[in-house]
Design an enzyme around this catalytic site. Structure first.
Site, PDB file in Angstrom:
ATOM      1  N   HIS A  95     -49.827 -43.097 -34.704  1.00 18.59           N
ATOM      2  CA  HIS A  95     -49.417 -44.219 -33.862  1.00 18.59           C
ATOM      3  C   HIS A  95     -48.645 -45.214 -34.724  1.00 18.59           C
ATOM      4  O   HIS A  95     -49.197 -45.811 -35.641  1.00 18.59           O
ATOM      5  CB  HIS A  95     -50.612 -44.902 -33.215  1.00 18.59           C
ATOM      6  N   ASP A 151     -50.993 -47.467 -26.424  1.00 20.98           N
ATOM      7  CA  ASP A 151     -51.184 -48.815 -26.964  1.00 20.98           C
ATOM      8  C   ASP A 151     -50.632 -49.920 -26.083  1.00 20.98           C
ATOM      9  O   ASP A 151     -50.388 -51.024 -26.545  1.00 20.98           O
ATOM     10  CB  ASP A 151     -50.535 -48.889 -28.359  1.00 20.98           C
TER      11      ASP A 151
END
Length: 471
Positions: A268, A380
């Protein structure tokens, strides 16, 4: 009538907190082989002085109990533990230098028998004694400070200079006991990163009578371990009992193997957070270069990566790396996911922005790799527009992964795998993992997730996302 202060002996204390035979066996073996220091006392009363609460005979009966990894929420508190060095740890006589290793969320100040050993930021390592003597008693005292969120003792144990070969055998076995007990449980709680609730709903398709019978077998076998032999240092007799128990655990082992965790490597990467674009490009380069080394080291390693703009940066600035990405993608080991140019907060773009976001990304993937991304990937985002399924389906996305709703201190999102339907009746299969940034350090936590997932969905196969990304 005041209770007499309990001096918690590292090896010989009775285990008062266990509820099952497996719990008792695991806790005793942790003490005997790993010197894990669980069951602390804590107080938020700072009126007493360090010298007073560091005495062996100090009465802490009015202090509260705190287990390892249990969350409390004071700004600060005293943590107290009295230990007595045993004769043996993992069958090895106790002697020489002994260290105390601790992790506290967020930091603390450590004292041994009233003597200050200084500050430690989250993790600490201190010499308890240079010459360990059986029966020596120590008062371990920590002033723990919280800077937000929960206050926890994440880990606390003694560390010995000697190599203790028995530890690996025992640790693997106790983990097996805990895994079996968890998968055979009827726990129905659900958790996120901060909250635990119990909807008392279990969609498991496993026959209940089978689980009850297997758990009875597991609990009975846990009592057949000769822990007393280990306590006396007779490792041969203890290992004989352990092998005898293991030979009878096959039905539980077969049951556990019906469950499967699928590990999906990913990184990420926040394109814009605490740094500028140049730094983000560098993070991508270093991350993807590390992935190449993992490909070389492990022929079974695969990797998933979202965000088309990251690929374009590599193509323009690091063409050799980009060609390697293309080759591993062609070989089926690098998976393109997301279908977005860059992962946005979903509640900010308008409809035209969404259309272009995915049009440009999917066109880029078709042009450079000959395919479209089919798995939506935006773990996210701090918000979600209600017509997102419509946009995803129109862009060729078949299923969607997201997670950020779990960053919640009020409620637990009630679904792990579900059909998300937008106002125009478009619906997309959505998976909601427990987290997307994971160091795989605690296998039992993953098994706990597996049991939660099974109770929530009825499925025995679960995807676990692992990897870091931002530096």
């Amino acid at each position: 009538m005041k209770r007499i202060t309990m001096i918690v002996c590292l090896l010989f204390a009775k285990i008062n907190f266990a509820q099952t035979n497996v719990d008792k066996a695991v806790e005793e073996l942790n003490l005997l082989c790993n010197a894990v220091l669980d069951n602390w006392k804590y107080s938020t009363n700072f009126s007493a002085k360090v010298d007073e609460i560091s005495r062996i005979d100090f009465d802490d009966s009015q202090w509260q109990n705190l287990r390892l990894n249990e969350s409390i929420y004071p700004d600060s508190c005293w943590l107290r533990k009295v230990i007595e060095l045993p004769n043996f740890i993992a069958g090895v006589p106790v002697s020489g230098r002994i260290k105390f290793i601790v992790s506290v969320d967020d930091y603390g100040y450590f004292y041994i028998n009233g003597e200050s050993k200084g500050h430690f930021p989250w993790d600490g390592e201190f010499t308890l004694t240079e010459s360990g003597e059986t029966g020596a008693k120590y008062v371990l005292l920590i002033k723990a400070v919280n800077t937000g969120g929960p206050l926890r003792i994440i880990s606390a144990k003694l560390n010995f200079d000697k190599e203790l070969p028995l530890q690996r055998i025992v640790n693997n076995f106790t983990l097996s006991l805990r895994v079996g007990q968890k998968l055979l449980s009827f726990d129905t709680y659900q958790t996120n990163s901060r909250v635990k609730v119990d909807p008392k709903i279990d969609k498991s398709t496993v026959d209940k009578e089978r689980k009850i019978q297997l758990n009875e077998l597991l609990q009975t076998l846990a009592t057949q371990l000769d822990i007393e032999a280990l306590r006396k240092g007779d490792t041969e007799k203890f290992l004989s009992s352990l092998e005898n128990v293991k030979s009878q655990l096959k039905p539980v082992s077969d049951f556990a193997k019906e469950f499967k965790l699928h590990f999906t490597a990913n990184a990420h990467i926040d394109a814009a957070w605490l740094w500028r674009k140049k730094e983000t490009v560098d993070v991508c380069y270093k991350t993807f270069s590390s992935v190449m080394k993992m490909f070389e080291a492990r022929p079974d390693f695969t990797y998933s990566q979202s965000q088309a703009v990251f690929y374009e940066w590599m193509e323009k600035q690091y063409p050799e790396l980009f060609e390697k990405i293309k080759q591993y993608q062609f070989d089926g080991r690098w998976e393109i996911v997301g279908g977005m140019w860059i992962e946005p907060d979903c509640n900010l773009p308008d409809g035209i922005s969404w259309a272009r976001q995915m049009l440009y990304a999917q066109y880029y993937f078709i042009e450079k790799f000959g395919l479209e991304a089919v798995l939506g990937w935006n773990p996210d985002s701090f918000g979600y527009n209600w017509n997102l399924p419509q946009f995803l389906l129109q862009a060729g996305i078949k299923a969607f992964i997201t997670q950020k709703i779990g960053w919640n201190d009020t409620s637990v999102f009630p679904y792990r795998l579900f059909w998300w339907q937008s106002p125009d009746s478009s619906k997309i299969l959505t998976y909601f993992p427990f987290d997307y940034v994971n160091k795989i350090e605690d296998p039992f936590k993953l098994v706990d997730w597996m049991r939660q997932f099974e109770a929530n969905t009825g499925f025995k196969n679960q995807m676990i996302l692992f990897g870091i990304g931002d530096h």
